[in-house]
Motif scaffolding. Sequence first.
Motif, PDB file in Angstrom:
ATOM      1  N   ILE A  26     -14.050  31.027  18.035  1.00 30.35           N
ATOM      2  CA  ILE A  26     -15.215  30.278  18.509  1.00 30.35           C
ATOM      3  C   ILE A  26     -15.057  28.793  18.205  1.00 30.35           C
ATOM      4  O   ILE A  26     -15.431  27.938  19.021  1.00 30.35           O
ATOM      5  CB  ILE A  26     -16.502  30.843  17.875  1.00 30.35           C
ATOM      6  N   ALA A  27     -14.464  28.476  17.057  1.00 24.35           N
ATOM      7  CA  ALA A  27     -14.233  27.066  16.731  1.00 24.35           C
ATOM      8  C   ALA A  27     -13.308  26.419  17.749  1.00 24.35           C
ATOM      9  O   ALA A  27     -13.475  25.248  18.110  1.00 24.35           O
ATOM     10  CB  ALA A  27     -13.640  26.951  15.325  1.00 24.35           C
ATOM     11  N   SER A  28     -12.312  27.189  18.238  1.00 25.28           N
ATOM     12  CA  SER A  28     -11.390  26.662  19.249  1.00 25.28           C
ATOM     13  C   SER A  28     -12.018  26.657  20.631  1.00 25.28           C
ATOM     14  O   SER A  28     -11.725  25.772  21.444  1.00 25.28           O
ATOM     15  CB  SER A  28     -10.113  27.507  19.289  1.00 25.28           C
ATOM     16  N   HIS A  29     -12.852  27.645  20.887  1.00 27.25           N
ATOM     17  CA  HIS A  29     -13.410  27.825  22.241  1.00 27.25           C
ATOM     18  C   HIS A  29     -14.889  28.198  22.111  1.00 27.25           C
ATOM     19  O   HIS A  29     -15.258  29.379  22.207  1.00 27.25           O
ATOM     20  CB  HIS A  29     -12.627  28.923  22.958  1.00 27.25           C
ATOM     21  N   PRO A  30     -15.778  27.225  21.897  1.00 24.80           N
ATOM     22  CA  PRO A  30     -17.196  27.488  21.635  1.00 24.80           C
ATOM     23  C   PRO A  30     -17.911  28.383  22.646  1.00 24.80           C
ATOM     24  O   PRO A  30     -18.821  29.143  22.248  1.00 24.80           O
ATOM     25  CB  PRO A  30     -17.802  26.079  21.603  1.00 24.80           C
ATOM     26  N   ALA A  33     -18.954  32.075  21.804  1.00 22.56           N
ATOM     27  CA  ALA A  33     -20.000  32.435  20.833  1.00 22.56           C
ATOM     28  C   ALA A  33     -21.086  33.320  21.432  1.00 22.56           C
ATOM     29  O   ALA A  33     -21.544  34.283  20.799  1.00 22.56           O
ATOM     30  CB  ALA A  33     -20.614  31.169  20.239  1.00 22.56           C
ATOM     31  N   GLU A  34     -21.499  33.026  22.665  1.00 23.81           N
ATOM     32  CA  GLU A  34     -22.606  33.780  23.250  1.00 23.81           C
ATOM     33  C   GLU A  34     -22.248  35.227  23.566  1.00 23.81           C
ATOM     34  O   GLU A  34     -23.133  36.048  23.814  1.00 23.81           O
ATOM     35  CB  GLU A  34     -23.126  33.094  24.502  1.00 23.81           C
ATOM     36  N   HIS A  64      -6.663  29.228  21.732  1.00 20.18           N
ATOM     37  CA  HIS A  64      -6.432  29.137  20.288  1.00 20.18           C
ATOM     38  C   HIS A  64      -4.952  29.279  19.918  1.00 20.18           C
ATOM     39  O   HIS A  64      -4.439  28.519  19.102  1.00 20.18           O
ATOM     40  CB  HIS A  64      -7.246  30.219  19.580  1.00 20.18           C
TER      41      HIS A  64
END
Length: 310
Positions: A26-30, A33-34, A64
């Motif tokens: 998620i940090a690499s590809h926000p 998250a959903e 990532h």
Amino acid sequence: MKNTAEKTQLHPRNRHRGRYDFPALIASHPPLAEFVAVNQYGDESVDFADPAAVRMLNQALLHHFYQIEHWTIPDGFLCPPVPGRADYVHHLADLLAEDNKSVVPRNINVLDIGCGANCIYPLIGNREYDWRFTGSEINEEAMRSANAIIAANPSLNRGVRLRRQKDHQAIFSGIIHKNEQYHAVICNPPFHASASEAQQGSQRKVRNLGLAKSAPLNFGGQRDELWCEGGEKAFIARIIDESVMFSRQCIWFTSLVSRKENLPDIWRALEQAGAVAVRTVEMAQGQKQSRFIAWTFMEKPVRERQMSRV
């Protein structure tokens, strides 16, 4: 606490041996998250029955681990499992190293038969080993998708090129040009023999996931990706037949073989074709067992000379 258990059946160099680290992804590809939630086992996961969630997970993995900034595929096309596809690339690298003083070669030429809309093997192989890929594709929409992925990631321009196969009966003809040399061929052949057989396979996957029969399919797939007349055995037989004509232009020909029961017929076909060396490389991801078959018409001293020119 993060679960760091390893998928120990995967190749030692496979970046996906550990469980998915969703906070890192998620940090690499926000946008991922959903789609992430805690499942019934108390682990963070995505809904693998949701095609959008699986596509988003693939985007995150490719971003990532492989620095692929933009990746998407049209609805209904095959959404590949990245860990398993990476395993094929790494095992192929080991096979090629045997003819290269036990060193995995870089900057070699690899042909991907039917690269698909997802273009997954060229993406992984180029990023992991700097391999130069030629991808062949027969489906116009898949070709447009793969070209769009390359165009959206300019760093791939020199490492991946695509060629349209216009002859539905041909594998290499029209794709391998005169005087071109390839170190390896890679292929994920159509698995099923008909549309109905492919649908039955899809229904088995739904049952294995514990889903309702009406659940959407997360893997997708078009005719050229999932089925062809005669299924994978017939498709691989065509590759073998045509590989004889290009035996001096490629060191190793390889193809995935999903059904183990097809191997005896494939081995016989390779013996009749005059292959001088044949390898069956076993692979596994979780409960799924897979393998690829590799063959060459070059004796080892010839292969070693060819590899030394890289």
